[in-house]
Write a protein that holds these residues in place. Structure first.
Motif, PDB file in Angstrom:
ATOM      1  N   THR A   2      -9.545 -45.995   8.409  1.00  0.00           N
ATOM      2  CA  THR A   2      -9.179 -47.454   8.934  1.00  0.00           C
ATOM      3  C   THR A   2      -8.586 -48.252   7.786  1.00  0.00           C
ATOM      4  OG1 THR A   2     -11.509 -48.254   8.341  1.00  0.00           O
ATOM      5  CG2 THR A   2     -11.070 -47.180  10.573  1.00  0.00           C
ATOM      6  N   GLY A   3      -7.889 -49.360   8.243  1.00  0.00           N
ATOM      7  CA  GLY A   3      -7.269 -50.311   7.345  1.00  0.00           C
ATOM      8  C   GLY A   3      -8.244 -51.525   7.285  1.00  0.00           C
ATOM      9  N   THR A   4      -7.986 -52.339   6.433  1.00  0.00           N
ATOM     10  CA  THR A   4      -8.714 -53.528   5.823  1.00  0.00           C
ATOM     11  C   THR A   4      -8.355 -54.564   6.644  1.00  0.00           C
ATOM     12  OG1 THR A   4      -9.021 -52.478   3.780  1.00  0.00           O
ATOM     13  CG2 THR A   4      -9.481 -55.024   4.014  1.00  0.00           C
ATOM     14  N   VAL A   5      -9.044 -55.753   7.166  1.00  0.00           N
ATOM     15  CA  VAL A   5      -8.923 -57.106   7.661  1.00  0.00           C
ATOM     16  C   VAL A   5      -9.060 -58.031   6.595  1.00  0.00           C
ATOM     17  CG1 VAL A   5      -9.348 -58.468   9.528  1.00  0.00           C
ATOM     18  CG2 VAL A   5      -9.258 -56.045   9.948  1.00  0.00           C
ATOM     19  N   TYR A   6      -8.175 -58.687   6.409  1.00  0.00           N
ATOM     20  CA  TYR A   6      -8.214 -59.795   5.536  1.00  0.00           C
ATOM     21  C   TYR A   6      -8.144 -61.141   6.177  1.00  0.00           C
ATOM     22  CZ  TYR A   6      -6.655 -56.354   2.071  1.00  0.00           C
ATOM     23  OH  TYR A   6      -6.495 -55.307   1.227  1.00  0.00           O
ATOM     24  N   LEU A   7      -8.991 -61.767   6.063  1.00  0.00           N
ATOM     25  CA  LEU A   7      -9.451 -63.291   6.786  1.00  0.00           C
ATOM     26  C   LEU A   7      -8.834 -64.067   5.776  1.00  0.00           C
ATOM     27  CD1 LEU A   7     -11.422 -61.786   8.647  1.00  0.00           C
ATOM     28  CD2 LEU A   7     -12.697 -63.722   8.619  1.00  0.00           C
ATOM     29  N   VAL A   8      -7.635 -64.669   5.922  1.00  0.00           N
ATOM     30  CA  VAL A   8      -6.913 -65.599   5.247  1.00  0.00           C
ATOM     31  C   VAL A   8      -6.752 -66.905   5.613  1.00  0.00           C
ATOM     32  CG1 VAL A   8      -4.674 -65.908   4.151  1.00  0.00           C
ATOM     33  CG2 VAL A   8      -5.233 -63.497   4.540  1.00  0.00           C
ATOM     34  N   GLY A   9      -7.408 -67.835   4.692  1.00  0.00           N
ATOM     35  CA  GLY A   9      -7.438 -69.190   5.111  1.00  0.00           C
ATOM     36  C   GLY A   9      -5.985 -69.584   4.876  1.00  0.00           C
ATOM     37  N   LEU A  26       0.535 -62.197   3.404  1.00  0.00           N
ATOM     38  CA  LEU A  26       1.324 -62.284   4.658  1.00  0.00           C
ATOM     39  C   LEU A  26       2.811 -61.579   4.531  1.00  0.00           C
ATOM     40  CD1 LEU A  26       0.979 -66.177   5.263  1.00  0.00           C
ATOM     41  CD2 LEU A  26      -0.052 -64.318   6.513  1.00  0.00           C
ATOM     42  N   GLU A  27       3.257 -61.606   3.272  1.00  0.00           N
ATOM     43  CA  GLU A  27       4.377 -60.604   2.988  1.00  0.00           C
ATOM     44  C   GLU A  27       4.208 -59.353   3.145  1.00  0.00           C
ATOM     45  OE1 GLU A  27       6.160 -63.869  -0.260  1.00  0.00           O
ATOM     46  OE2 GLU A  27       5.211 -62.118  -0.915  1.00  0.00           O
ATOM     47  N   LEU A  28       3.021 -58.496   2.901  1.00  0.00           N
ATOM     48  CA  LEU A  28       2.632 -57.461   3.061  1.00  0.00           C
ATOM     49  C   LEU A  28       1.809 -56.807   4.257  1.00  0.00           C
ATOM     50  CD1 LEU A  28       0.924 -56.911  -0.431  1.00  0.00           C
ATOM     51  CD2 LEU A  28       3.179 -55.892   0.107  1.00  0.00           C
ATOM     52  N   ALA A  29       1.758 -58.013   5.183  1.00  0.00           N
ATOM     53  CA  ALA A  29       0.904 -57.512   6.240  1.00  0.00           C
ATOM     54  C   ALA A  29       1.781 -56.537   7.389  1.00  0.00           C
ATOM     55  CB  ALA A  29       0.345 -58.858   6.876  1.00  0.00           C
ATOM     56  N   GLU A  30       1.107 -55.848   7.953  1.00  0.00           N
ATOM     57  CA  GLU A  30       1.706 -55.039   9.175  1.00  0.00           C
ATOM     58  C   GLU A  30       1.405 -55.642  10.416  1.00  0.00           C
ATOM     59  OE1 GLU A  30       1.125 -50.656   8.243  1.00  0.00           O
ATOM     60  OE2 GLU A  30      -0.611 -51.842   7.052  1.00  0.00           O
ATOM     61  N   VAL A  84      -4.005 -58.998   8.757  1.00  0.00           N
ATOM     62  CA  VAL A  84      -4.397 -60.379   8.259  1.00  0.00           C
ATOM     63  C   VAL A  84      -4.769 -61.226   9.668  1.00  0.00           C
ATOM     64  CG1 VAL A  84      -3.250 -62.467   7.583  1.00  0.00           C
ATOM     65  CG2 VAL A  84      -2.790 -60.290   6.314  1.00  0.00           C
ATOM     66  N   ARG A  85      -6.094 -61.806   9.362  1.00  0.00           N
ATOM     67  CA  ARG A  85      -6.610 -62.682  10.294  1.00  0.00           C
ATOM     68  C   ARG A  85      -6.150 -63.935   9.705  1.00  0.00           C
ATOM     69  NH1 ARG A  85      -7.212 -65.833  13.690  1.00  0.00           N
ATOM     70  NH2 ARG A  85      -9.286 -66.210  15.001  1.00  0.00           N
ATOM     71  N   LEU A  86      -5.272 -64.856  10.165  1.00  0.00           N
ATOM     72  CA  LEU A  86      -4.858 -66.074   9.763  1.00  0.00           C
ATOM     73  C   LEU A  86      -5.472 -67.201  10.199  1.00  0.00           C
ATOM     74  CD1 LEU A  86      -2.908 -67.134   7.509  1.00  0.00           C
ATOM     75  CD2 LEU A  86      -1.121 -67.186   9.231  1.00  0.00           C
ATOM     76  N   LYS A  87      -6.124 -67.918   9.581  1.00  0.00           N
ATOM     77  CA  LYS A  87      -6.946 -69.014  10.232  1.00  0.00           C
ATOM     78  C   LYS A  87      -6.711 -70.454   9.390  1.00  0.00           C
ATOM     79  CE  LYS A  87     -11.289 -67.938  11.227  1.00  0.00           C
ATOM     80  NZ  LYS A  87     -11.091 -67.508  12.768  1.00  0.00           N
ATOM     81  N   GLY A 108     -17.663 -51.077  11.194  1.00  0.00           N
ATOM     82  CA  GLY A 108     -17.366 -50.382   9.688  1.00  0.00           C
ATOM     83  C   GLY A 108     -16.030 -50.507   9.390  1.00  0.00           C
ATOM     84  N   ILE A 109     -15.518 -51.760   9.511  1.00  0.00           N
ATOM     85  CA  ILE A 109     -14.171 -52.148   9.142  1.00  0.00           C
ATOM     86  C   ILE A 109     -14.195 -52.793   8.096  1.00  0.00           C
ATOM     87  CG2 ILE A 109     -11.706 -53.461   9.794  1.00  0.00           C
ATOM     88  CD1 ILE A 109     -12.621 -50.950  11.754  1.00  0.00           C
ATOM     89  N   PRO A 110     -13.516 -52.258   6.721  1.00  0.00           N
ATOM     90  CA  PRO A 110     -13.482 -53.135   5.602  1.00  0.00           C
ATOM     91  C   PRO A 110     -13.057 -54.302   5.947  1.00  0.00           C
ATOM     92  CG  PRO A 110     -12.507 -50.805   5.276  1.00  0.00           C
ATOM     93  CD  PRO A 110     -12.759 -51.125   6.614  1.00  0.00           C
TER      94      PRO A 110
END
Length: 238
Positions: A2-9, A26-30, A84-87, A108-110
């Motif tokens: 599994t990949g990693t979810v980044y919660l980005v403010g 944001l520049e690397l996100a898939e 990326v979860r962009l909030k 179980g998601i990083p």
């Protein structure tokens, strides 16, 4: 794997207030799953090849219920390495980021949280000030609809904090100001309403607790807006 979810403010709107780490992700996100109130200049930083999914919420309308957003994050993490979860603002200040982190960890998601500047901290007010403010409270004027009663004790807050920064309170502003005055806050207390803070269309309205409702109606101020209550409003004007 599994990949990693980044919660980005995403911060309050001004792209200059996005963190360097947030910009890099944001520049690397898939795939980027983003909220309402994320400004167009910040969306323009997203990797052009990334999948974009809008899951914004407005009062009275949700593009997806929260449980479905969390399920979507889990699903995308099973497909992509960098999600990326962009909030808007900061994920953990009235952004429901805590619920999403809990759901992801349960699955179980990083997950990694990248803080953002919350809108209430980016308005140029000295929220604490040696002469007039030794305490500041960030408080929501819009609580979860499933709550049977408000958990915000406005009458108590009237005397317990020098500065109040009220998020999402425009639709209940008359009730909130009345409760603060019932709690002993003077009607002459300075107030500032900031609409679209840090965006090009930002507007400010200066008033007092006793006059703000009429002035807001006359000026046509609506959400999104924050309300700052306290003597620091006059300090900012000086």
């Amino acid at each position: 794997m599994t990949g990693t979810v980044y919660l980005v403010g995403a911060g309050p709107g001004d792209p200059g207030l996005l963190t360097l780490k947030g910009k890099t992700l944001l520049e690397l996100a898939e795939v980027v799953i983003y909220d309402a109130l994320v400004s167009p200049p910040i969306l323009a930083m997203i990797n052009p090849q990334a999948e974009r999914i809008f899951v914004g919420k407005y009062r009275g309308w949700h593009s997806l219920p929260q449980a479905q957003i969390t399920a979507l994050l889990v699903s995308k993490a099973q497909q992509y390495q960098t999600v990326v979860r962009l909030k808007a603002g900061d994920p953990f200040i009235f952004g429901r980021g805590g619920e999403e982190v809990a759901g992801l960890r349960q699955a179980g998601i990083p997950v990694e949280v990248v803080p953002g500047i919350s809108a209430g901290l980016a308005l140029g007010f000295p929220l604490t000030h040696r002469q007039v403010s030794s305490s500041v409270v960030l408080v929501t004027g819009h609580e979860a609809v499933e709550k049977s009663q408000d958990s915000v004790h406005w009458e108590g807050l009237a005397q317990s904090a020098d500065t109040l920064v009220i998020y999402m309170g425009m639709h209940r502003l008359p009730q909130i100001t009345a409760a603060l005055m019932r709690g002993g806050r003077a009607g002459e207390t300075p107030v500032c309403v900031v609409q679209w803070g840090t965006w090009p269309q930002e507007r400010r309205l200066y008033a007092t607790l006793g006059t703000v409702n009429d002035l807001v109606a006359q000026a046509g101020f609506t959400a999104p807006a924050l309300v700052v209550v306290g003597e620091v409003v006059d300090r900012e004007r000086l």
